[in-house]
Write an enzyme that holds these catalytic residues in place. Structure first.
Site, PDB file in Angstrom:
ATOM      1  CG  ASP A  21       8.844   1.078  -4.346  1.00  0.00           C
ATOM      2  OD1 ASP A  21       9.987   0.781  -3.952  1.00  0.00           O
ATOM      3  OD2 ASP A  21       8.554   1.251  -5.558  1.00  0.00           O
ATOM      4  CG  ASP A  25      11.673  -2.208  -6.443  1.00  0.00           C
ATOM      5  OD1 ASP A  25      10.714  -1.716  -5.801  1.00  0.00           O
ATOM      6  OD2 ASP A  25      12.390  -3.117  -5.983  1.00  0.00           O
ATOM      7  CG  ASP A  29      11.514  -0.639  -0.170  1.00  0.00           C
ATOM      8  OD1 ASP A  29      11.153   0.182   0.689  1.00  0.00           O
ATOM      9  OD2 ASP A  29      11.794  -0.323  -1.350  1.00  0.00           O
ATOM     10  CG  ASP A 197       2.280 -19.362   7.321  1.00  0.00           C
ATOM     11  OD1 ASP A 197       1.324 -18.619   7.065  1.00  0.00           O
ATOM     12  OD2 ASP A 197       2.699 -20.245   6.540  1.00  0.00           O
ATOM     13  CD  GLU A 256      -2.598 -18.826   8.752  1.00  0.00           C
ATOM     14  OE1 GLU A 256      -3.260 -18.528   7.759  1.00  0.00           O
ATOM     15  OE2 GLU A 256      -1.608 -19.583   8.688  1.00  0.00           O
TER      16      GLU A 256
HETATM   17  C1  NOJ Z   1      -0.989 -18.621   5.421  1.00  0.00           C
HETATM   18  C2  NOJ Z   1      -0.533 -17.312   4.856  1.00  0.00           C
HETATM   19  O1  NOJ Z   1      -1.260 -16.273   5.457  1.00  0.00           O
HETATM   20  C3  NOJ Z   1      -0.738 -17.410   3.362  1.00  0.00           C
HETATM   21  O2  NOJ Z   1      -0.565 -16.157   2.738  1.00  0.00           O
HETATM   22  C4  NOJ Z   1       0.192 -18.456   2.806  1.00  0.00           C
HETATM   23  O3  NOJ Z   1      -0.080 -18.634   1.437  1.00  0.00           O
HETATM   24  C5  NOJ Z   1      -0.005 -19.801   3.523  1.00  0.00           C
HETATM   25  N1  NOJ Z   1      -0.122 -19.667   4.930  1.00  0.00           N
HETATM   26  C6  NOJ Z   1       1.138 -20.748   3.235  1.00  0.00           C
HETATM   27  O4  NOJ Z   1       2.294 -20.349   3.919  1.00  0.00           O
END
Ligand code: NOJ
Length: 516
Positions: A21, A25, A29, A197, A256
């Site tokens: 940080d 705050d 960041d 994701d 992922e």
């Molecule tokens: C996988 C991400 O790693 C996780 O942190 C997130 O909550 C979900 N996808 C939804 O986007």
């Protein structure tokens, strides 16, 4: 920077909220990350994956994106992002961003427009609105608990995660064009790739059938599921791969992908789709030689069929930190040291989640009022959620925030014991976890791209050779084990624990040898 760097890269995951940080705050960041890049270079990693830093109401800590082409003011500015990418490149580090294509934030202009527009409109067609009346269109459930539908008028919209994360309709050409444009935006700014994701979630069965009992369970998606791992997702990744390949410099995608089997995972890694994917089989394997060996063999076996390297990961921002998963306390810590040497000796790529190089455990006693993860509230507190692996890093000093920021503030409280685990405390200590990671990452660079061969060993031992002259031995059991014949007379390069006596390796210990 040589080509296909990603085949054996070590990628360090920076959870921006909690890394460093700069302005006090209490929230990490981008200038904070930027100031710590030399630490990452010295650690010996190849690339950094940054969790989402885009403008977001933060209903799911940034996985609810309101604008895919900017930076949330909490984390800095677009100029900070550009400067971070530039500085990283100057230090020889690559930058991987997090792309969230399955859903947007409910504050994204598209969703705001959709709510203001009538059923059947072009605005609603970007999302998955369906008629329902008093009952939702089907029985699908949210990954964060509760139903996956929220009613707005005569219609309901789908959200596989929180209600603030409406799912996009990936059969819509506008959605596809928009994300290709977003990829170009960041590639043009110098990004070296994207972590995708929920990469297995974009396509949904248009009939939207009810889930059967077997499909409701959480965990990797079973085959035949109506909203996970549908064949239609692959077309999206083929077009993204063509786009990435049109850029100079070997840009990459890591998916992922939570699917049931490694053969399903391999389908995402054909040469014209994603480059790599996270290997949750390894992460989910219990601390047992048989389970780890099977995970390693299956990963390399299935992925090599499509020419993809295996990747190894022990922790991330969604799971309990592995010191704790492997039993916690002194034993969990010892196993985590051994696991690090196992992971970093395997062929392929590896992911290091911030703080694992410090041996941080999961924080299990956070007060309820500081928890932010939506799973906590949506499960009525039954599921503690993922905040315990997201506590800000300790860098230095003896009082909070332990160098995380200039003052005492940190968005989640750090345990007092973390003063002892700070980067400052561990630097130069020959027995620290940080020193172990630094040494292992340095030695790993010598290993090249060769595959591995198992050596005969006891039941609780994993022993393998890489290339002609390197052997890794891991005693997963609790009792001392006899070393394989191949390493007797070899030179010990690195060990995860002390007391290497004669021809035996103590329990929960790994060692690397140079052999003839
Ligand atoms: C996988 C991400 O790693 C996780 O942190 C997130 O909550 C979900 N996808 C939804 O986007």
């Amino acid at each position: 920077m040589p080509g296909e760097w990603w085949r054996s890269a070590v990628i360090y995951q920076v959870y921006v909220w909690s890394f460093a940080d700069s302005d006090g705050d209490g929230i990490g960041d981008l200038p904070g990350v930027r100031s710590r890049l030399p630490y990452l270079r010295d650690l010996g990693i190849d690339a950094v994956w940054l969790n989402p830093f885009y403008p977001s109401p933060q209903a799911d800590n940034g996985y609810d994106v309101a604008d895919y082409r900017d930076v949330d003011p909490r984390f800095g500015t677009l100029d900070d992002a550009a400067a971070l990418i530039r500085d990283a490149h100057d230090l020889g580090l690559r930058i991987i961003l997090d792309l969230v294509p399955n859903h947007t934030s409910d504050m994204h202009p598209w969703f705001v427009e959709a709510l203001a527009a009538p059923p059947g409109s072009r605005e609603r067609a970007r999302y998955l609105f369906r008629d329902g009346g008093d009952l939702p269109p089907n029985n699908w459930i949210s990954m964060f608990g509760g139903r996956a539908w929220t009613r707005v008028d005569s219609q309901w919209y789908l959200h596989l995660f929180a209600p603030e994360q409406p799912d996009l309709d990936w059969t819509n050409g506008e959605v596809r064009a928009e994300f290709e444009d977003i990829l170009r935006f960041w590639f043009d700014l110098g990004a070296d790739g994207f972590r995708i994701d929920v990469a297995h979630g974009l396509a949904k069965d248009p009939q939207m059938p009810d889930l059967g009992e077997r499909q409701i369970a959480t965990g990797p998606a079973p085959e035949g599921h109506p909203h996970w791992d549908l064949d239609e997702v692959h077309d999206v990744y083929r077009s993204w791969r063509a786009l990435a390949d049109s850029y100079p410099g070997d840009r990459v995608f890591v998916g992922e992908v939570w699917v049931q089997s490694l053969s399903r995972l391999a389908r995402y890694l054909h040469p014209d789709e994603l480059h790599t994917a996270f290997n949750f089989t390894f992460l989910l394997a219990p601390w047992s030689a048989g389970a780890l060996r099977a995970a390693i063999d299956d990963s390399i076996g299935y992925l090599s069929v499509v020419g993809a390297p295996a990747t190894w990961v022990l922790s991330n921002h969604d799971v309990v930190r592995h010191v704790t998963r492997y039993g916690g306390g002194a034993l969990g810590y010892r196993r985590a040291r051994a696991a690090a040497l196992l992971m970093l000796a395997l062929p392929g790529g590896a992911y290091v989640y911030q703080g694992e190089e410090l041996g941080l455990p999961e924080v299990t006693d956070l007060p309820d009022e500081v928890r932010r993860d939506p799973t906590f509230a949506r499960s009525g507190g039954a599921d503690p959620g993922r905040d315990g692996c997201r506590v800000p890093l300790p860098w230095s000093g003896t009082s909070p925030s332990y160098g995380f920021g200039p003052g005492a503030a940190s968005w989640l409280p750090q345990p007092a014991e973390w003063a002892r685990l700070s980067v400052e405390q561990q630097t130069g200590d020959p027995d620290s976890m940080l020193t172990l990671y630094r040494s292992a990452l340095r030695l790993r660079k010598e290993l090249g791209d060769d595959g591995m061969t198992w050596l005969a060993s006891g039941d609780d031992v994993l022993a393998f050779r890489r290339g002609p002259g390197f052997v890794c031995v891991v005693n997963v059991g609790d009792d001392p084990a006899v070393l394989p014949a191949e390493v007797r007379g070899g030179t010990l390069l690195l060990a995860s624990g002390p007391a290497l006596a004669g021809d035996t390796l103590p329990g929960a210990t790994a060692a690397w040898y140079a052999v003839e």
